[in-house]
Design a protein around this motif. Structure first.
Motif: not given
Ligand code: ZN
Length: 216
Positions: A110-115, A120-124
């Motif tokens: 559950n890594t924070d991918l804000t940066a 983040k979008r892709w792993l959605g």
């Protein structure tokens, strides 16, 4: 580039002449038997692992060997899958995850991918993977996430009309694999057992071209 140029030279001067017959044949066109969908991880070499020649495998690679469901992404996966089936007529589709996958580790932890908004979008597209595995704990969590993601992406794959039609017509088989680069082994999903089994065990037993491992 100092790492690449000498290799290019070696290939064109030494390797290519030895396989000139094959490349001459391929200049007439390609007829790959398999569409392989795997991770971009640099430790995977599809032709090396499967001991195949150029022209045999049509490849899609991205972070996490993800296949967005049909209509959900503007990426190239959709077009490439359609072309592989409708134009090239591939007979097999393999979704291949791998050990120590960074993309799956981000999901498992559950890594924070804000940066990394694009990541983040892709792993959605692997949200179902995350939810299916959230109850796992400890060391096996990542391995389970890697396995489950292959199955989630196979489901996504089936939402593509070309795949659905080919499955219905019986012209294509889908397989789920995990490549373990630490050992060189491959685990294959066995739909009957609902688990991944070593390819070495099944190689001895399989009598009908591994058709029993096709995911319907
Ligand atoms: Zn990976």
């Amino acid at each position: 580039m100092k790492y690449l140029i000498p290799g290019l030279r070696k290939f064109s001067q030494d390797v290519y002449p030895q396989q000139k017959k094959l490349f001459n044949e391929l200049s007439k066109g390609q007829s790959p038997h398999t569409l392989l969908i795997t991770c971009s991880d640099s430790r995977i070499d599809p032709n090396l692992v499967t001991q195949t020649d150029p022209g045999e495998i049509f490849v899609i690679r991205n972070a996490g060997n993800i296949i967005p469901p049909f209509g959900s992404s503007m990426g190239g996966e959709e077009a490439t899958i359609e072309y592989a089936i409708e134009v090239l007529g591939v007979k097999h589709i393999v979704v291949c995850g791998h050990s120590k996958c960074g993309a799956m580790a981000a999901i498992a932890q559950n890594t924070d991918l804000t940066a990394l908004p694009s990541v983040k979008r892709w792993l959605g597209h692997a949200e179902a993977t995350k939810r299916r595995c959230q109850h796992f704990e400890g060391e096996g969590h990542l391995d389970k996430t890697i396995e489950e993601n292959v199955l989630v992406q196979v489901e996504n794959l089936k939402t593509h009309p070309a795949v659905s039609a080919a499955l219905r017509a019986g012209t294509v088989d889908i397989f789920g694999w995990i490549y373990h680069f630490e050992t060189g082994g491959i685990s294959v999903y066995d739909p009957k057992k609902n688990e991944f089994v070593s390819s070495e065990t099944i190689a001895e037993k399989s009598e009908n071209g591994f058709k029993e491992f096709a995911i319907s």
